[in-house]
Design a protein around this motif. Structure first.
Motif, PDB file in Angstrom:
ATOM      1  N   ALA A 125       0.823  -1.214   0.000  1.00  0.00           N
ATOM      2  CA  ALA A 125       0.000   0.000   0.000  1.00  0.00           C
ATOM      3  C   ALA A 125       0.853   1.259   0.000  1.00  0.00           C
ATOM      4  CB  ALA A 125      -0.931  -0.012   1.202  1.00  0.00           C
ATOM      5  N   ALA A 126       1.948   1.247   0.747  1.00  0.00           N
ATOM      6  CA  ALA A 126       2.810   2.426   0.829  1.00  0.00           C
ATOM      7  C   ALA A 126       3.355   2.808  -0.548  1.00  0.00           C
ATOM      8  CB  ALA A 126       3.960   2.171   1.800  1.00  0.00           C
ATOM      9  N   VAL A 127       3.748   1.814  -1.333  1.00  0.00           N
ATOM     10  CA  VAL A 127       4.252   2.092  -2.684  1.00  0.00           C
ATOM     11  C   VAL A 127       3.117   2.566  -3.582  1.00  0.00           C
ATOM     12  CG1 VAL A 127       5.388   1.123  -4.722  1.00  0.00           C
ATOM     13  CG2 VAL A 127       6.140   0.442  -2.426  1.00  0.00           C
ATOM     14  N   MET A 128       1.947   1.934  -3.474  1.00  0.00           N
ATOM     15  CA  MET A 128       0.813   2.337  -4.306  1.00  0.00           C
ATOM     16  C   MET A 128       0.391   3.779  -4.034  1.00  0.00           C
ATOM     17  SD  MET A 128      -1.619  -1.029  -4.305  1.00  0.00           S
ATOM     18  CE  MET A 128      -1.203  -2.464  -5.303  1.00  0.00           C
ATOM     19  N   VAL A 129       0.410   4.179  -2.780  1.00  0.00           N
ATOM     20  CA  VAL A 129       0.060   5.547  -2.419  1.00  0.00           C
ATOM     21  C   VAL A 129       1.085   6.526  -2.984  1.00  0.00           C
ATOM     22  CG1 VAL A 129      -0.152   7.161  -0.480  1.00  0.00           C
ATOM     23  CG2 VAL A 129      -1.253   4.908  -0.363  1.00  0.00           C
ATOM     24  N   LYS A 130       2.324   6.114  -3.012  1.00  0.00           N
ATOM     25  CA  LYS A 130       3.401   6.964  -3.513  1.00  0.00           C
ATOM     26  C   LYS A 130       3.302   7.167  -5.019  1.00  0.00           C
ATOM     27  CE  LYS A 130       8.443   7.452  -3.284  1.00  0.00           C
ATOM     28  NZ  LYS A 130       9.696   6.840  -2.769  1.00  0.00           N
ATOM     29  N   TYR A 131       2.725   6.192  -5.719  1.00  0.00           N
ATOM     30  CA  TYR A 131       2.583   6.258  -7.177  1.00  0.00           C
ATOM     31  C   TYR A 131       1.100   6.194  -7.537  1.00  0.00           C
ATOM     32  CZ  TYR A 131       7.607   5.443  -7.344  1.00  0.00           C
ATOM     33  OH  TYR A 131       8.964   5.558  -7.186  1.00  0.00           O
ATOM     34  N   PRO A 132       0.384   7.318  -7.449  1.00  0.00           N
ATOM     35  CA  PRO A 132      -1.075   7.300  -7.607  1.00  0.00           C
ATOM     36  C   PRO A 132      -1.578   7.246  -9.045  1.00  0.00           C
ATOM     37  CG  PRO A 132      -0.343   9.531  -7.183  1.00  0.00           C
ATOM     38  CD  PRO A 132       0.875   8.656  -7.067  1.00  0.00           C
ATOM     39  N   GLU A 133      -0.697   7.444 -10.034  1.00  0.00           N
ATOM     40  CA  GLU A 133      -1.156   7.524 -11.417  1.00  0.00           C
ATOM     41  C   GLU A 133      -1.262   6.140 -12.073  1.00  0.00           C
ATOM     42  OE1 GLU A 133      -2.256  10.320 -12.228  1.00  0.00           O
ATOM     43  OE2 GLU A 133      -1.379  11.415 -10.573  1.00  0.00           O
ATOM     44  N   THR A 134      -1.897   5.209 -11.370  1.00  0.00           N
ATOM     45  CA  THR A 134      -2.095   3.870 -11.913  1.00  0.00           C
ATOM     46  C   THR A 134      -3.480   3.369 -11.529  1.00  0.00           C
ATOM     47  OG1 THR A 134      -1.075   2.888  -9.945  1.00  0.00           O
ATOM     48  CG2 THR A 134       0.348   3.185 -11.870  1.00  0.00           C
ATOM     49  N   ALA A 172      -6.613   4.837  -2.854  1.00  0.00           N
ATOM     50  CA  ALA A 172      -7.921   5.374  -3.244  1.00  0.00           C
ATOM     51  C   ALA A 172      -8.805   4.298  -3.864  1.00  0.00           C
ATOM     52  CB  ALA A 172      -7.740   6.520  -4.224  1.00  0.00           C
ATOM     53  N   SER A 173     -10.046   4.259  -3.448  1.00  0.00           N
ATOM     54  CA  SER A 173     -10.973   3.231  -3.922  1.00  0.00           C
ATOM     55  C   SER A 173     -11.265   3.345  -5.413  1.00  0.00           C
ATOM     56  CB  SER A 173     -12.288   3.302  -3.138  1.00  0.00           C
ATOM     57  OG  SER A 173     -12.910   4.569  -3.299  1.00  0.00           O
ATOM     58  N   ASP A 174     -11.228   4.583  -5.959  1.00  0.00           N
ATOM     59  CA  ASP A 174     -11.553   4.741  -7.375  1.00  0.00           C
ATOM     60  C   ASP A 174     -10.430   4.273  -8.300  1.00  0.00           C
ATOM     61  OD1 ASP A 174      -9.743   6.778  -6.907  1.00  0.00           O
ATOM     62  OD2 ASP A 174     -11.034   8.394  -7.623  1.00  0.00           O
ATOM     63  N   ARG A 175      -9.305   3.869  -7.721  1.00  0.00           N
ATOM     64  CA  ARG A 175      -8.221   3.294  -8.527  1.00  0.00           C
ATOM     65  C   ARG A 175      -8.352   1.786  -8.661  1.00  0.00           C
ATOM     66  NH1 ARG A 175      -2.732   4.590  -5.719  1.00  0.00           N
ATOM     67  NH2 ARG A 175      -1.971   3.432  -7.539  1.00  0.00           N
ATOM     68  N   MET A 176      -9.180   1.173  -7.825  1.00  0.00           N
ATOM     69  CA  MET A 176      -9.171  -0.287  -7.708  1.00  0.00           C
ATOM     70  C   MET A 176     -10.490  -0.934  -8.101  1.00  0.00           C
ATOM     71  SD  MET A 176      -7.004  -1.289  -4.315  1.00  0.00           S
ATOM     72  CE  MET A 176      -7.948  -0.274  -3.179  1.00  0.00           C
ATOM     73  N   ARG A 177     -10.358  -2.162  -8.565  1.00  0.00           N
ATOM     74  CA  ARG A 177     -11.513  -3.031  -8.723  1.00  0.00           C
ATOM     75  C   ARG A 177     -11.093  -4.425  -8.277  1.00  0.00           C
ATOM     76  NH1 ARG A 177     -11.798  -5.953 -13.993  1.00  0.00           N
ATOM     77  NH2 ARG A 177     -14.050  -6.037 -13.672  1.00  0.00           N
ATOM     78  N   ALA A 178     -12.009  -5.124  -7.640  1.00  0.00           N
ATOM     79  CA  ALA A 178     -11.740  -6.486  -7.169  1.00  0.00           C
ATOM     80  C   ALA A 178     -12.600  -7.444  -7.976  1.00  0.00           C
ATOM     81  CB  ALA A 178     -12.056  -6.608  -5.685  1.00  0.00           C
ATOM     82  N   VAL A 179     -11.981  -8.505  -8.471  1.00  0.00           N
ATOM     83  CA  VAL A 179     -12.718  -9.460  -9.295  1.00  0.00           C
ATOM     84  C   VAL A 179     -12.213 -10.876  -9.011  1.00  0.00           C
ATOM     85  CG1 VAL A 179     -11.126  -9.089 -11.229  1.00  0.00           C
ATOM     86  CG2 VAL A 179     -13.385 -10.072 -11.663  1.00  0.00           C
ATOM     87  N   ILE A 205      -2.748  -6.466 -10.264  1.00  0.00           N
ATOM     88  CA  ILE A 205      -2.290  -5.987 -11.567  1.00  0.00           C
ATOM     89  C   ILE A 205      -2.291  -4.464 -11.543  1.00  0.00           C
ATOM     90  CG2 ILE A 205      -2.599  -6.116 -14.062  1.00  0.00           C
ATOM     91  CD1 ILE A 205      -2.159  -8.835 -12.651  1.00  0.00           C
ATOM     92  N   ILE A 206      -1.136  -3.863 -11.816  1.00  0.00           N
ATOM     93  CA  ILE A 206      -0.972  -2.412 -11.773  1.00  0.00           C
ATOM     94  C   ILE A 206      -0.684  -1.921 -13.180  1.00  0.00           C
ATOM     95  CG2 ILE A 206       0.297  -0.499 -10.734  1.00  0.00           C
ATOM     96  CD1 ILE A 206       1.158  -2.433  -8.508  1.00  0.00           C
ATOM     97  N   ILE A 207      -1.543  -1.040 -13.691  1.00  0.00           N
ATOM     98  CA  ILE A 207      -1.375  -0.532 -15.050  1.00  0.00           C
ATOM     99  C   ILE A 207      -1.411   0.998 -15.033  1.00  0.00           C
ATOM    100  CG2 ILE A 207      -2.396  -2.579 -16.115  1.00  0.00           C
ATOM    101  CD1 ILE A 207      -4.962  -0.961 -16.502  1.00  0.00           C
ATOM    102  N   PRO A 208      -0.743   1.645 -16.005  1.00  0.00           N
ATOM    103  CA  PRO A 208      -0.799   3.114 -16.079  1.00  0.00           C
ATOM    104  C   PRO A 208      -2.239   3.570 -16.266  1.00  0.00           C
ATOM    105  CG  PRO A 208       0.914   2.238 -17.509  1.00  0.00           C
ATOM    106  CD  PRO A 208       0.118   1.065 -17.059  1.00  0.00           C
TER     107      PRO A 208
END
Length: 212
Positions: A125-134, A172-179, A205-208
């Motif tokens: 999570a710490a890395v994901m927060v640091k790079y929000p444009e994905t 942020a919740s609007d960056r994610m989807r769970a399936v 899976i992390i995409i731009p």
């Protein structure tokens, strides 16, 4: 003045080669071009100190490298933070894939994250927060043992558990989807115990973000 001329000449030379086969990736070429342009800009400020030129070069490299550079830095930090955790980090183009085996994340047949795995989720999570444009897709997967419908439900619940845990840690919740994909997307053959264990997993899976 000499710094500006030197940087400008180098940039012009590399730009002339950019249309040919230089052996460099687009990310590498973009980053180098950006770095040279940034270095020239740093030199043009009037303060020709090495520090000013280096800062200009670093900023220019970040811009010139674009998406590829952005994903490179995330990959580097994720691999550093997750080393020895049991989570693998793989790169495919500009997409990053984190694979979390079920045996380290969940008890058999359960969707509650094991307490021992929480520190690893903190790091992710710490890395994901640091790079929000994905954008992030959390995928749940199972082996082919048992009822298909039950496996699908379990995979969905596990994906949702991981997604919720990341949101609680500031992603942020609007960056994610769970399936959940159930048993439909095995990573390897289910013919052996080791294969089935590998297929019981959650992947991130992390995409731009194409809108950025």
């Amino acid at each position: 003045m000499k710094n500006i001329i030197a940087a400008g000449a180098a940039a012009a030379l590399l730009m002339g080669c950019a249309g040919t086969d230089t052996g460099l990736s687009k990310t590498q070429t973009g980053a180098i071009l950006g770095g040279l342009a940034g270095a020239a800009a740093g030199a043009a400020t009037g303060d020709h100190s090495a520090k000013r030129v280096l800062i200009g070069g670093a900023l220019g490299a970040a811009v010139g490298g674009g998406i590829g550079y952005y994903m490179d830095k995330q990959e580097e930090e994720l691999k550093k933070e997750l080393k020895g955790s049991g989570v693998s980090v793989e790169r495919n183009g500009d997409t990053l894939s984190l694979s979390m085996p079920g045996n380290i994340t969940f008890d058999s047949g359960k969707a509650n994250i094991k307490p021992a795995f929480n520190p690893v989720l903190n790091d992710i999570a710490a890395v994901m927060v640091k790079y929000p444009e994905t954008k992030i897709e959390v995928q749940g997967h199972t082996d082919n043992v048992g009822d298909n419908a039950a496996n699908l439900t379990l995979s969905q619940l596990r994906a949702q558990s991981v997604s919720s845990a990341l949101m609680q840690r500031g992603v942020a919740s609007d960056r994610m989807r769970a399936v959940g994909y159930g048993e439909s997307m095995p990573a390897v053959s289910n013919d052996t115990p080791a294969g089935r264990e590998a297929n019981r997993r959650v992947e991130i899976i992390i995409i731009p973000n194409p809108s950025k």
